[in-house]
Scaffold this active site. Sequence first.
Site, short mmCIF file in Angstrom:
data_model
loop_
_atom_site.label_atom_id
_atom_site.label_comp_id
_atom_site.label_asym_id
_atom_site.label_seq_id
_atom_site.Cartn_x
_atom_site.Cartn_y
_atom_site.Cartn_z
N LYS A 88 0.80 -1.23 0.00
CA LYS A 88 0.00 0.00 0.00
C LYS A 88 0.84 1.28 0.00
CE LYS A 88 -3.94 -2.04 2.41
NZ LYS A 88 -4.94 -1.88 3.46
N ASP A 124 -9.65 2.76 2.41
CA ASP A 124 -9.70 2.24 3.79
C ASP A 124 -10.32 3.27 4.74
OD1 ASP A 124 -8.66 -0.32 3.38
OD2 ASP A 124 -6.59 0.34 3.62
P1 NAP Z 1 1.19 -3.20 10.05
O1 NAP Z 1 1.50 -2.06 9.19
O2 NAP Z 1 2.13 -4.36 10.11
O3 NAP Z 1 0.98 -2.64 11.56
C1 NAP Z 1 0.80 -3.52 12.63
C2 NAP Z 1 0.43 -2.70 13.86
O4 NAP Z 1 0.09 -3.61 14.91
C3 NAP Z 1 1.60 -1.85 14.40
O5 NAP Z 1 1.06 -0.69 14.95
C4 NAP Z 1 2.19 -2.77 15.47
O6 NAP Z 1 2.91 -2.07 16.46
C5 NAP Z 1 0.93 -3.35 16.05
N1 NAP Z 1 1.09 -4.61 16.77
C6 NAP Z 1 1.37 -5.82 16.26
N2 NAP Z 1 1.36 -6.75 17.23
C7 NAP Z 1 1.09 -6.09 18.39
C8 NAP Z 1 0.96 -6.50 19.74
N3 NAP Z 1 1.10 -7.76 20.11
N4 NAP Z 1 0.65 -5.55 20.66
C9 NAP Z 1 0.50 -4.27 20.30
N5 NAP Z 1 0.62 -3.82 19.04
C10 NAP Z 1 0.92 -4.73 18.10
O7 NAP Z 1 -0.21 -3.87 9.66
P2 NAP Z 1 -1.54 -3.13 9.09
O8 NAP Z 1 -1.63 -3.36 7.64
O9 NAP Z 1 -1.57 -1.75 9.62
O10 NAP Z 1 -2.70 -4.03 9.76
C11 NAP Z 1 -2.98 -3.87 11.13
C12 NAP Z 1 -4.38 -4.42 11.43
O11 NAP Z 1 -5.38 -3.70 10.70
C13 NAP Z 1 -4.55 -5.90 11.08
O12 NAP Z 1 -5.22 -6.53 12.14
C14 NAP Z 1 -5.45 -5.87 9.86
O13 NAP Z 1 -6.31 -7.00 9.79
C15 NAP Z 1 -6.27 -4.62 10.10
N6 NAP Z 1 -6.81 -4.05 8.84
C16 NAP Z 1 -8.14 -4.20 8.61
C17 NAP Z 1 -8.69 -3.69 7.46
C18 NAP Z 1 -10.16 -3.86 7.22
O14 NAP Z 1 -10.62 -3.59 6.10
N7 NAP Z 1 -10.93 -4.25 8.21
C19 NAP Z 1 -7.89 -3.02 6.51
C20 NAP Z 1 -6.52 -2.90 6.78
C21 NAP Z 1 -5.99 -3.43 7.95
P3 NAP Z 1 4.50 -1.75 16.27
O15 NAP Z 1 4.57 -0.55 15.38
O16 NAP Z 1 4.99 -1.52 17.63
O17 NAP Z 1 5.09 -2.98 15.61
#
Ligand code: NAP
Length: 304
Positions: A88, A124
């Site tokens: 993205k 999004d």
């Molecule tokens: P990403 O860029 O890899 O970001 C992951 C995030 O989660 C970071 O802020 C990370 O913190 C945090 N994190 C991971 N494990 C953690 C833990 N155990 N405790 C606290 N924080 C933790 O991934 P992303 O693309 O943003 O996706 C994140 C979430 O959004 C996913 O669950 C995904 O399913 C959801 N999402 C949903 C939609 C939808 O349409 N519903 C769309 C997009 C994303 P750090 O920075 O400290 O690593």
Amino acid sequence: MAEVFTLRDLEQWDRVGAGLSPVARLAVCGDPVAHSVSPAMHNAALAACGIEMQYVRLHLRAEELAHAFTILRETGAFLGVNCTIPHKVEALQLVDEVSSQAALLGAVNTVRCQGNRLHGFNTDGPGLQRAVQEQFGMALKGQRILVLGAGGGAGRAVAMFCALEGCRHLTLVNRTHEKTHALAKEIHGLGKGACECTAVEWTEAALADALRETDLLINCTAAGMKAGEASPLPARLLHDRLSVYDTIYTAHQTPLMVEAVAAGARAANGLSMLLHQGAIAFEIWFERPAPVEVMREALVKLGR
Ligand code: NAP
């Protein structure tokens, strides 16, 4: 199940695409991509609208995205694509034109291919907005919102979108606190009329203070995505004046949702955001309303 194609297939799309019926003119690119539920949702929408095309999966590694976008631009074989993890942010640099909203959100999840040009959008943020409205009857404007995981890709886009929509106060929280500094600065830089924005550390005391003054908690962390994972927040911090939107859609009831409901709060998972970001992408590609209920049904059939 929609097929998974690769860069090699895309390079020979004249031959590979010719074998497909209906013609594949839409795709989701990601790595991994086999798990993506977007094909089910979009293929149901295409069929319901009598549009003779299909939506497939494109497995592209990070280093392949630029070449793939050149092929999309030069061949005109595709009407559009969605970008998912990890593309993205990179996609933002690779399109020819980017909507002002996608530029501010820092990510492109929807591309429209038109006349040898690629136009980038982000659905999004607006998808989340429609989801929160649908689930809680709540507009983002005027709310005190806390975004947990604001340093991740989705969290950054969600937080910026809430700021642009005129939420009253925005609290940014991320496990790695430093990641929220630049975003808080950018939000302050939006200038007059921008919401108040604070980046707080992930400590129980700071979270307790912030959550007391929060109407809408949006979880954008990946914590709770995998079976057996705990909620990202201690249950004792949740209260009954909260609406909790967990963007995770792989579980019907995430650990955070279970604890939120036990505390008397309202809670929803990310399925509605997934649905509405897809519906808005469909609207961008076809310039017509998306058959949202058909798309929802397709997701529900998958057990989402
Ligand atoms: P990403 O860029 O890899 O970001 C992951 C995030 O989660 C970071 O802020 C990370 O913190 C945090 N994190 C991971 N494990 C953690 C833990 N155990 N405790 C606290 N924080 C933790 O991934 P992303 O693309 O943003 O996706 C994140 C979430 O959004 C996913 O669950 C995904 O399913 C959801 N999402 C949903 C939609 C939808 O349409 N519903 C769309 C997009 C994303 P750090 O920075 O400290 O690593």
